[in-house]
Design a protein around this motif. Structure first.
Motif, PDB file in Angstrom:
ATOM      1  N   ASN A 611       0.856  -1.176   0.000  1.00 52.65           N
ATOM      2  CA  ASN A 611       0.000   0.000   0.000  1.00 52.65           C
ATOM      3  C   ASN A 611       0.899   1.235   0.000  1.00 52.65           C
ATOM      4  N   THR A 612       0.995   1.930  -1.116  1.00 51.36           N
ATOM      5  CA  THR A 612       1.855   3.108  -1.219  1.00 51.36           C
ATOM      6  C   THR A 612       1.142   4.385  -0.800  1.00 51.36           C
ATOM      7  N   GLY A 613      -0.133   4.282  -0.422  1.00 48.42           N
ATOM      8  CA  GLY A 613      -0.920   5.466  -0.081  1.00 48.42           C
ATOM      9  C   GLY A 613      -0.979   5.715   1.406  1.00 48.42           C
ATOM     10  N   SER A 614      -1.449   6.903   1.761  1.00 50.68           N
ATOM     11  CA  SER A 614      -1.527   7.324   3.162  1.00 50.68           C
ATOM     12  C   SER A 614      -2.877   7.000   3.796  1.00 50.68           C
ATOM     13  N   GLU A 615      -3.719   6.223   3.101  1.00 54.21           N
ATOM     14  CA  GLU A 615      -5.018   5.800   3.643  1.00 54.21           C
ATOM     15  C   GLU A 615      -5.063   4.285   3.724  1.00 54.21           C
ATOM     16  N   GLY A 616      -5.721   3.787   4.782  1.00 56.33           N
ATOM     17  CA  GLY A 616      -5.902   2.356   4.912  1.00 56.33           C
ATOM     18  C   GLY A 616      -6.899   1.825   3.897  1.00 56.33           C
ATOM     19  N   VAL A 617      -6.734   0.566   3.499  1.00 56.38           N
ATOM     20  CA  VAL A 617      -7.603  -0.058   2.499  1.00 56.38           C
ATOM     21  C   VAL A 617      -7.894  -1.491   2.944  1.00 56.38           C
ATOM     22  N   GLU A 662       1.582  -0.125   4.540  1.00 52.89           N
ATOM     23  CA  GLU A 662       1.810  -1.502   4.984  1.00 52.89           C
ATOM     24  C   GLU A 662       1.987  -2.411   3.772  1.00 52.89           C
ATOM     25  N   SER A 663       2.672  -3.538   3.974  1.00 50.85           N
ATOM     26  CA  SER A 663       2.891  -4.503   2.905  1.00 50.85           C
ATOM     27  C   SER A 663       2.637  -5.905   3.418  1.00 50.85           C
ATOM     28  N   ALA A 664       2.465  -6.826   2.475  1.00 49.27           N
ATOM     29  CA  ALA A 664       2.239  -8.225   2.825  1.00 49.27           C
ATOM     30  C   ALA A 664       2.834  -9.105   1.734  1.00 49.27           C
ATOM     31  N   LEU A 665       3.471 -10.194   2.140  1.00 52.33           N
ATOM     32  CA  LEU A 665       4.027 -11.176   1.215  1.00 52.33           C
ATOM     33  C   LEU A 665       3.163 -12.425   1.280  1.00 52.33           C
ATOM     34  N   LEU A 666       2.586 -12.795   0.128  1.00 53.16           N
ATOM     35  CA  LEU A 666       1.660 -13.922   0.064  1.00 53.16           C
ATOM     36  C   LEU A 666       2.276 -15.046  -0.743  1.00 53.16           C
TER      37      LEU A 666
END
Length: 814
Positions: A611-617, A662-666
């Motif tokens: 997520n490169t943005g400043s808002e949660g998704v 935040e990031s995630a590795l799947l």
């Protein structure tokens, strides 16, 4: 290097530019290397930088380099070399060009002048006039040159000594007054018939005022490049050759690019069979009938000559001496990166929350370009010189986001710009910040190092699973508008989460076309995108024709693209393996890369989501029927299977909330492993700290008063203060300018040339006042080199203090 010669792969992670920018001592070198090791830094590039007091490439300098290498070996770090002082590479700190005018770089300076009929007297740029052509303007529109009536006007150009001067010096006792003229300037003088004309002028000029050295080296001259190798690389080898390929794995070249060269006209005639000089006007005006031919031929020739004179000798020297050739510089085309063992780029200079700048339209500014070259040319990886000029407000969040963005694009070697040896005085203004021990978050940098190391470790044995190949457009002479469309295309691919790599003609031709796809190494792509460009080279056009005839899909992106239509066509032709849908928030800033294992591509499949943005998704994920496991990137979290929700679909869907940045590795796993995970494992806990009521504040470090704005006065020889102004702490010339001070300059006289005005010797007084109610001891701290010349300081009119009255302190940076 061949696969049999190639040393073990470098570990992924941080390899900062270590700016040697002060009085470098052996003790401090060892302490700073230990600091890097304590925070998980993999190694460093020894980067001689402005502020360095050691004579560059002297015995004293090499003794410090040897200490740095020894310290790196003690701590398990790798000590990389940097080939210049400071940059761009090619002059050995200036030694290549000092006393060697035959090596000086030149530039092709071109000007156009719209002129009326009648007498014309026109000074031209100073240099060797290569072409002077005039064309009448067409009567139909009065804007376009009438090339059919072009006329060579070189014979109307001569030299004029354009600067007059008067001095009182004399050679005899009878006369002291002399009148001179100097400053030879090419000057055009002619008389035109009635009408409107356009004059085209091309001049070979000296490169002057180049940062750091004034001049630069002609890197299209093999003799100049040989001198650079002899003065730089050979000296390093003589002192440290036994470490090459082991504790010293690589040497970095920075920003070098070819300009004009006196070699070009003759080489052009030999290569293409026609003369360049009479057609230099074709480079200036796109309406010239030979514009594309001459521009394309010259671009190819500059590329070929630069590869022969610079890339090949340095690449060959490094291979013969066991060093990896790495770095970053402006690329003339993507295939230029094949000469490097670790291709590099210069991207990642925006803070968290702004749009990321990892996909620039120039090769040098594009992380995916460096990663694509590293993959297709079978290199061990790509690097990126990142974080330049983020300013002193840069945080670990900024570092983390850019680092993970680079890993997403396939760049595993991260070169922070930079780690400052010193931030004293003016050194702190060299493209800050430093990310080293001077920053308050340095003691926590190791947490980020370990996270990046873990993420890179999972990605190291994989490749980007590209279904789409995008032709990097530099070979086609793209206009600025073409480049803008190309940038929009790359943004579209990221927003649609479509996997792609960048290619050049030779990369495409190395592949195998079959079944409507092209197979290059492990990648099988069914779609090739041709961005807008002014010309398509014949070899590329032949390949595109063959690919299309075999059933491959070519999407030609025009100068005014219809993005929704292109996105729909791409989604239909090469749908992503991971489907992502937003449940809450805007998912446009979420980026994804799909990876496959090189050893077992059918078994190992990974997706990195950022997520490169400043808002949660909050998003749902579908991976074509595969179950998904989230791999932990921090020590505190276990590996877990995401809870599935089929939602009536045959394929399972997974829900994941991504906080800002935040990031995630799947990872894809076998369906039978798909069991719900404990709900407590994710997401990360949120802690709320109330800010109500009285709070106790304790100073955990000294309270600093920055003495920045001073009352400045010029002092007369009699000790009287002239006009006073408030000025910032800055170099004297800046203070004089900001304060608007009046003073009489000194004059330097020359026989036969105009006098020069210089800054006089000045007597200056500064005053800074403040109130201090603190009852304890107070320190006045001054960074070394803050004040130059002869000086003394008084506090409240007390005893004058000099340099010997100051002692080291721990109240400020080390």
């Amino acid at each position: 290097m061949t696969d049999t010669q190639r040393p073990p792969r470098l570990p992924s992670g941080f390899y900062p530019f270590w700016f040697w920018n002060d009085r470098v001592t052996e003790e401090e070198i060892r302490w700073q290397v230990a600091q890097m090791a304590s925070q998980g830094i993999r190694g460093f590039f020894i980067h001689p930088r402005q502020g360095l007091t050691l004579p560059y490439l002297s015995d004293a300098f090499f003794r410090r380099v040897e200490v740095a290498v020894e310290a790196a070996e003690e701590h398990g770090l790798l000590a990389h070399l940097y080939d210049e002082y400071p940059y761009p590479s090619g002059v050995a700190g200036g030694e290549v060009i000092l006393g060697n005018p035959e090596f000086h770089a030149t530039a092709l300076t071109q000007r156009t002048f719209d002129l009326p009929g009648g007498d014309v007297y026109l000074p031209l740029p100073k240099g060797k006039v290569l072409n002077c052509t005039v064309c009448p303007l067409r009567r139909d529109d009065g804007q376009q040159a009438d090339w059919a009536q072009a006329r060579d006007m070189r014979e109307y150009v001569g030299m004029v000594l354009a600067e007059e001067s008067y001095v009182e010096t004399g050679l005899t006792a009878y006369n002291r007054k002399r009148y001179f003229a100097s400053d030879p300037t090419p000057t055009f003088m002619a008389t035109f018939p009635e009408g409107d004309y356009r004059l085209f002028v091309s001049v070979q000029t000296m490169v002057e005022g180049h940062k750091y050295w004034g001049h630069f080296a002609d890197v299209l001259n093999p003799d100049a490049v040989a001198a650079f190798l002899r003065l730089t690389h050979e000296r390093y080898y003589q002192r440290l050759g036994s470490k090459f390929g082991r504790s010293i794995p690589s040497i970095f070249v920075d920003e070098t690019a070819p300009g004009w060269s006196a070699r070009l006209p003759e080489a052009f005639r030999k290569e293409y069979g026609y003369d360049l000089l009479p057609l230099l006007t074709a480079l200036q005006d796109a309406s010239h009938p030979e514009h594309l031919r001459v521009s394309g031929d010259l671009a190819r020739l500059r590329y070929t000559l630069f590869c022969h004179s610079f890339e090949e000798p340095i690449s060959r020297w490094c291979a013969e001496h066991g060093l990896r050739y790495t770095g970053e510089k402006p690329g003339l085309r993507l295939s230029q990166l094949r000469y490097m063992d670790i291709p590099g780029c210069d991207a990642g200079h925006t803070k968290a929350g702004a749009k990321m700048d990892l996909l620039g339209t120039a090769i040098r500014a594009n992380a995916r370009a460096a990663a694509s070259a590293a993959y297709f040319y079978n290199k061990e990886g790509a690097l990126c010189e990142a974080y330049h000029s983020l300013g002193w407000s840069a945080t670990l969040q900024d570092i983390k986001l850019i680092a993970e963005g680079l890993l997403l694009h396939g760049v595993p070697y991260l070169v922070p710009h930079g780690f400052f040896y010193s931030t004293h005085a003016l050194r702190k203004h060299d493209a800050p910040p430093t990310f080293f021990f001077q920053m308050p978050y340095w003691e926590r940098f190791g947490h980020l190092s370990r996270r990046i190391e873990r993420l890179a470790g999972y990605l190291d044995s994989t490749y980007i699973d590209a279904r789409i190949l995008v032709i990097e457009p530099s070979s086609g002479l793209p206009t600025a508008q073409d480049r803008e469309v190309y940038g929009g295309l790359l943004d579209l691919l990221m927003e649609e989460r479509l996997e792609f790599l960048l290619v050049d003609t030779d990369i495409l031709r190395s592949g195998r076309i079959q079944g409507g796809s092209v197979c290059i190494r492990d990648v099988t792509a069914s779609v090739v995108i041709l961005p807008p460009m002014r010309m398509v080279e014949p070899a590329l056009q032949a390949w595109l024709d063959a690919f299309e005839q075999a059933g491959g899909t070519i999407i030609r992106c025009g100068a005014v693209p219809d993005w929704p239509v292109i996105a729909s066509a791409l989604q239909a032709a090469a749908p992503p393996a991971l489907r992502l849908t937003a449940l809450k928030g805007d998912a446009s800033r979420i980026q994804v890369t799909a990876r496959r294992g090189s050893a077992h591509p059918d078994k190992q499949r990974l997706w990195f989501v950022l997520n490169t943005g400043s808002e949660g998704v909050e998003i749902t994920l579908e991976a074509g029927g595969a179950a998904l496991r989230e791999i932990p990137l921090d020590d505190t979290l276990p590996s877990m299977l995401l809870p599935a929700d089929s939602g009536g679909h045959h394929a399972p869907r997974y829900t994941r909330a991504l906080a800002p940045f935040e990031s995630a590795l799947l990872e894809a796993v076998r369906p039978e492993e798909n069991q719900p995970a404990p709900s407590a494992a994710l997401p990360l806990p949120h802690v709320t700290i109330p800010l109500r009521g009285e709070m106790k504040v304790t100073a955990r470090s000294p309270n600093l008063l920055r003495m920045n704005d001073w009352e400045m006065a010029l002092i007369t020889e009699g000790g009287e203060a002239m006009e006073k102004r408030v000025v910032p702490a800055a170099p004297l010339a800046n203070q004089l300018q900001k304060g608007g001070f009046r003073f009489a300059p000194d004059m330097k006289l020359f026989f036969g040339s105009a006098p020069q005005l210089r800054l006089p010797r000045l007597h200056v007084a500064y005053r800074f006042g403040f109130r201090c109610d603190f009852p304890g001891p107070v320190e006045m701290v001054m960074e070394p080199d803050s004040i130059g010349g002869e000086w003394q300081i008084q506090v409240n009119g007390g005893k004058p203090l000099g340099a010997d009255d100051f002692t080291p302190t721990a109240s400020h940076v080390r």
